[in-house]
Design an enzyme around this catalytic site. Structure first.
Site, PDB file in Angstrom:
ATOM      1  N   ILE A  22       0.827  -1.201   0.000  1.00 25.32           N
ATOM      2  CA  ILE A  22       0.000   0.000   0.000  1.00 25.32           C
ATOM      3  C   ILE A  22       0.863   1.253   0.000  1.00 25.32           C
ATOM      4  CG2 ILE A  22      -1.658   1.334   1.365  1.00 25.32           C
ATOM      5  CD1 ILE A  22      -2.893  -1.342   2.252  1.00 25.32           C
ATOM      6  N   ASP A  70      12.584   2.226  11.998  1.00 26.86           N
ATOM      7  CA  ASP A  70      12.035   1.096  12.741  1.00 26.86           C
ATOM      8  C   ASP A  70      10.904   1.596  13.628  1.00 26.86           C
ATOM      9  OD1 ASP A  70      11.473  -1.121  14.273  1.00 26.86           O
ATOM     10  OD2 ASP A  70      13.552  -1.463  14.918  1.00 26.86           O
ATOM     11  N   ASN A  99       1.690   4.867   7.095  1.00 26.20           N
ATOM     12  CA  ASN A  99       1.223   3.616   6.503  1.00 26.20           C
ATOM     13  C   ASN A  99       1.869   2.381   7.131  1.00 26.20           C
ATOM     14  OD1 ASN A  99       0.331   1.730   4.185  1.00 26.20           O
ATOM     15  ND2 ASN A  99       2.557   1.665   4.060  1.00 26.20           N
ATOM     16  N   SER A 152      -5.374   2.834   8.799  1.00 26.30           N
ATOM     17  CA  SER A 152      -5.910   1.972   9.845  1.00 26.30           C
ATOM     18  C   SER A 152      -6.394   0.669   9.208  1.00 26.30           C
ATOM     19  CB  SER A 152      -7.032   2.698  10.595  1.00 26.30           C
ATOM     20  OG  SER A 152      -7.508   1.917  11.668  1.00 26.30           O
ATOM     21  N   SER A 153      -7.249  -0.042   9.902  1.00 30.11           N
ATOM     22  CA  SER A 153      -7.669  -1.361   9.439  1.00 30.11           C
ATOM     23  C   SER A 153      -9.118  -1.628   9.819  1.00 30.11           C
ATOM     24  CB  SER A 153      -6.774  -2.436  10.065  1.00 30.11           C
ATOM     25  OG  SER A 153      -7.293  -3.730   9.847  1.00 30.11           O
ATOM     26  N   TYR A 167      -3.661  -6.506  17.418  1.00 30.41           N
ATOM     27  CA  TYR A 167      -3.478  -5.672  16.227  1.00 30.41           C
ATOM     28  C   TYR A 167      -4.694  -4.780  16.012  1.00 30.41           C
ATOM     29  CZ  TYR A 167      -2.969  -4.372  11.315  1.00 30.41           C
ATOM     30  OH  TYR A 167      -2.881  -3.668  10.143  1.00 30.41           O
ATOM     31  N   LYS A 171      -4.944  -0.546  16.161  1.00 34.24           N
ATOM     32  CA  LYS A 171      -5.476   0.306  15.097  1.00 34.24           C
ATOM     33  C   LYS A 171      -6.666   1.127  15.602  1.00 34.24           C
ATOM     34  CE  LYS A 171      -2.762  -0.510  11.590  1.00 34.24           C
ATOM     35  NZ  LYS A 171      -1.975   0.586  10.978  1.00 34.24           N
ATOM     36  N   THR A 203      -1.398  -7.411   0.080  1.00 30.71           N
ATOM     37  CA  THR A 203      -0.113  -6.848   0.495  1.00 30.71           C
ATOM     38  C   THR A 203       0.680  -7.938   1.194  1.00 30.71           C
ATOM     39  OG1 THR A 203      -0.929  -6.196   2.674  1.00 30.71           O
ATOM     40  CG2 THR A 203      -1.176  -4.580   0.895  1.00 30.71           C
TER      41      THR A 203
END
Length: 271
Positions: A22, A70, A99, A152-153, A167, A171, A203
């Protein structure tokens, strides 16, 4: 001549995780819209980052640099932004796209097995790191028209299975921070702060999550639960980011824009 509202000419951007997926698609699309200067980050694959920049230069990018960064570096914000300003020879960052994200399938565990170190690592990478970068960027946003876009997700809106639970929570934290930043700084900074809530998209991360499930599960999930009946492509997300980055999106602030092809599990959460 008045600049077209979709144009990013004479603007400078940072895109984290721009070497692939992405992030790569976003970087390339922004340069298609006339972006002049660009810094992208990578974690280990410099060749991939340079490949992204090569494609961007074909679109007319004037100056581009790759910065090793990092997400687990506690000083990522200051270090990254200072390198970008120096490398691009600019005092201003017009557009910031957070991203890059972190999800290690070898560490994914059910909530009963979740350890504090793993929890902290995911939260640091996916919530603290982007906020650190935003904080370091704020003094260098333009007087007006700055754009901060966090990727985000859909997991932030869902009840997730154990391996993806932390995870998703990280987000969701990023979404919350973004709304708060819009409320707190939109007036002072004359900038917009938005997130793009990404559904299943092809991805490296998609394949990483896919390893947590039976083969083909993610693809079939997307077909079954997405109105478009397909998995998203990186360019699908890049188009939305390109809109948010431009003057056309000046009236969009504090929003979480869904980019999931009509992911049915998320639709009730958005109502």
């Amino acid at each position: 001549m008045t600049q077209a509202p979709w144009s990013l000419a004479r603007k400078t951007a940072i895109v984290t995780g721009g070497s692939r997926g992405i992030g790569r698609a976003i970087a390339i699309h922004l340069t298609c819209k006339g972006l002049s200067k660009l810094a992208i980050t990578y974690i280990s694959n410099l060749a991939a980052a340079e490949s992204t920049l090569d494609e961007c230069r074909k679109n007319g990018l004037g100056m581009g640099i790759a910065i090793k960064a990092d997400l687990l570096d506690p000083n990522i914000g200051h270090g990254l932004v200072q390198q970008a300003l120096a490398g691009l020879e600019t005092p201003t960052i017009d557009i910031l796209v957070n991203n890059a994200a972190y999800l290690d399938p070898s560490e994914a565990a059910s909530v009963e097995e979740l350890t504090l170190p793993v929890f902290q690592k995911v939260m640091q990478a996916n919530a603290f790191a982007p906020i650190s970068i935003i904080s370091a960027t704020m003094p260098h946003l333009p007087v007006s028209g700055g754009r901060v876009i966090n990727i985000s997700s859909a997991a932030a809106k869902l009840a997730n299975p154990g391996p993806v639970m932390t995870y998703g929570a990280s987000k969701a934290a990023l979404d919350s921070f973004t709304r708060s930043l819009a409320a707190e700084f939109a007036t002072d900074k004359a900038a917009t702060f938005n997130t793009v809530c990404v559904g299943p998209t092809v991805t490296d991360g998609f394949h990483v999550v896919g390893k947590l499930y039976p083969e083909g599960f993610m693809e079939e999930l997307a077909k079954a639960f997405t109105a478009a009946q397909r998995v998203g492509m990186p360019q699908d997300i890049a188009f939305i980011v390109g809109f948010l980055a431009g003057e056309e999106a000046r009236w969009v602030n504090g929003a979480c824009m869904s980019a999931n092809g009509g992911f049915r599990e998320v639709l009730p959460a958005l109502s």
